[in-house]
Design an enzyme around this catalytic site. Structure first.
Site, short mmCIF file in Angstrom:
data_model
loop_
_atom_site.label_atom_id
_atom_site.label_comp_id
_atom_site.label_asym_id
_atom_site.label_seq_id
_atom_site.Cartn_x
_atom_site.Cartn_y
_atom_site.Cartn_z
N THR A 82 15.24 -42.61 6.20
CA THR A 82 14.95 -42.43 7.54
C THR A 82 14.89 -43.79 8.14
OG1 THR A 82 13.73 -41.25 9.13
CG2 THR A 82 12.27 -42.16 7.30
N ALA A 148 20.22 -32.80 12.10
CA ALA A 148 21.56 -32.32 11.65
C ALA A 148 21.61 -30.85 11.57
CB ALA A 148 21.97 -32.87 10.26
N HIS A 192 24.14 -28.75 2.48
CA HIS A 192 22.51 -28.61 2.68
C HIS A 192 22.14 -27.45 3.01
CE1 HIS A 192 18.98 -29.95 4.84
NE2 HIS A 192 18.86 -30.96 3.94
C1 PLP Z 1 19.42 -34.76 5.50
C2 PLP Z 1 20.66 -33.97 5.40
C3 PLP Z 1 20.68 -32.80 6.57
C4 PLP Z 1 19.24 -32.40 7.35
O1 PLP Z 1 19.12 -33.35 8.14
P1 PLP Z 1 18.03 -33.07 9.41
O2 PLP Z 1 18.49 -33.86 10.52
O3 PLP Z 1 16.55 -33.22 8.83
O4 PLP Z 1 18.34 -31.47 9.61
C5 PLP Z 1 21.74 -31.77 6.67
N1 PLP Z 1 22.88 -32.17 5.91
C6 PLP Z 1 23.00 -33.24 5.10
C7 PLP Z 1 24.16 -33.40 4.20
C8 PLP Z 1 21.68 -34.16 4.78
O5 PLP Z 1 21.83 -35.12 3.85
#
Ligand code: PLP
Length: 480
Positions: A82, A148, A192
């Site tokens: 992060t 994301a 994810h």
């Molecule tokens: C980390 C990650 C997410 C989730 O990210 P957020 O911003 O915490 O929702 C989604 N897709 C992939 C491929 C990730 O590595």
């Protein structure tokens, strides 16, 4: 606290965070506290009378720090990184002071206007197809989402609304709930968890498709699945392709998936590059974006790997009207006389309120420059290679998939429970921190290069730590 006291406290706080981050290497990366530990350390109710700042300030080290997992420690190798950098922290301070809620253009013009331009800057750094950029003068543009997960949900909801309105325009008698029951979204079994979750939240089915031997979703797999489902009466309408999966940083083949979606027509293709997307600022990784010109939306998290503090998830849409049409409600109190001349970002997202997050992108891109950002990405990938070389030299270990970006997946040869025990010992010792993944039933350890403080010596440290636990386990096995 008055302004004069704030001035003093703020200087002291800045000194504290500089000392915290510059000396973070010496802290135990994983805390040892138990759930609820804070209840015993602070009063059971809020104080009736205000307390002096100095008393509060001292409680940061006493109460908070023992329970912090130090994500910016160079010994932190869990999940994905992060972001964290001085210019991004400065931007967040300023954003907090301005404290605007930028839901419409007039609610704070700088907040919207800077975001439009920063998303163009960033999109250009990644070499996104020009249709995604506002500066191309078309229907495309970027927006900063919180995460994301939200970006995927926004894309899915927009695609769902678009599909429903298209099918209703073909047959006005058809019942909306009947359409929704037949809609089908796709992603790979490596995508994810937020993709599956978006399906639950949006009330549509998601089918997870098998990935190939390198954990990549291929065009042919998608094509066959969509044909099969169409024949059964389903309506394929949405595909999420992942560039840089969470378990092993695998890349779905966009150059195959894009044309398949295009050929099927009326399929919304969303690309989730949450982690690996940052690497596309470097020419040598941009080939993964081939086929993106056929996608409808693209997302990555500058707050993961591009030195921007959480939260800042960059999303681009080829046709922003799709989202605006899906989410637009326009109560009188939010109307203004410049509507239509600039985006009202409230229509592009789930919440109404939004922070001034583009300041972080502005400060970070200007402070580092494109060269500085590329150097950061390349350095972290180089460190992952160094770790890979150390693992590859020890024949007690195996590397089931090639290292990708800043991630190395590896395991001790042998049973899953040997590796589970190894990881447990490592995290119990708390000198480095990692999380596992399962790849086709195999329990693997993931070492992600996360902190901007990580150096070669930290990679050596992680390897020595791993080896000492492996030595212990092998010794134990021999005793049995
Ligand atoms: C980390 C990650 C997410 C989730 O990210 P957020 O911003 O915490 O929702 C989604 N897709 C992939 C491929 C990730 O590595």
């Amino acid at each position: 606290m008055d302004a004069q006291q704030f001035r003093y406290a703020a200087h002291e706080m800045i000194d504290f965070i500089i000392d915290y981050l510059e000396n973070i290497r010496s802290r135990r990366v994983l805390p040892t506290v138990q759930p609820g530990y804070i209840r015993d350390m602070i009063p059971a109710a809020a104080p009736e009378l205000g307390e002096p700042w100095q008393v509060i300030f001292q409680d940061i080290e006493r109460v908070i720090m023992p329970g912090v997992t130090h994500w910016h420690s160079p010994h932190f190798h869990a999940y994905f990184p992060t972001g964290n950098s001085w210019p991004a922290i400065l931007a967040d301070i300023l954003s907090d002071a301005i404290g605007c809620i930028g839901f419409s253009w007039i609610a704070s013009p700088a907040c919207t206007d800077l975001e439009v331009v920063m998303m163009d800057w960033l999109g250009q750094l990644l070499g996104l197809p020009s249709q995604f950029l506002a500066c191309s003068g078309g229907t495309g543009g970027g927006v900063i989402q919180g995460t994301a997960s939200e970006a995927t949900l926004v894309a899915l909801l927009a695609a769902k609304a678009k599909a429903i309105s298209r099918l209703k325009s073909i047959d006005s008698d058809v019942d909306e709930s009947q359409i929704v029951g037949r809609l089908l979204a796709y992603s790979s079994d490596q995508s994810h968890s937020s993709v599956e979750r978006a399906g639950i939240l949006a009330g549509v089915r998601v089918r997870l498709l098998p990935s190939d031997e390198l954990f990549s979703l291929r065009g042919e797999t998608l094509k066959l699945a969509m044909e099969e489902d169409r024949a059964k009466g389903f309506i394929p309408f949405f595909v999420t392709a992942t560039l840089g999966t969470t378990p092993s940083c695998a890349f779905d083949d966009l150059s195959e998936i894009g044309p398949v979606c295009h050929q099927f027509e009326n399929i919304w293709l969303h690309v989730d590059a949450a982690y690996a997307g940052s690497a596309f600022i470097c020419d040598e990784y941009r080939h993964h974006l081939n086929g993106l010109e056929l996608a409808d939306s693209f997302n990555f998290n500058p707050h993961k790997w591009l030195l921007v503090n959480f939260d800042c998830s960059a999303m681009w849409l080829k046709n922003a009207n799709d989202v605006v049409d899906a989410f637009n409600v326009d109560p009188l109190y939010l109307k203004h006389d410049r509507q239509g001349q600039a985006p009202d970002y409230r229509h592009w997202q789930i919440p109404l309120g939004r922070r001034f997050r583009s300041l972080k992108l502005w400060f970070v891109m200007r402070s580092y420059g494109a060269e500085g950002l590329r150097a950061h990405i390349r350095q972290q990938i180089k460190l992952a290679c160094e770790f890979h070389q150390l693992v590859a030299k020890d024949d007690r270990f195996e590397v089931p998939v090639p290292p990708a970006m800043g991630l190395v997946c590896f395991r001790m040869k042998g049973e899953n429970n040997l590796n589970e025990t190894l990881l447990k010992r490592i995290n119990d010792a708390g000198r480095i921190h990692m999380v596992p993944a399962k790849l086709r039933g195999q329990f693997i350890l993931r070492l992600a290069v996360c902190s901007r403080y990580t150096e070669s010596r930290d990679i050596v440290f992680a390897w020595q730590e791993l080896r000492s636990h492996a030595n212990f386990l092998m010794g134990q096995q021999q005793l049995l």
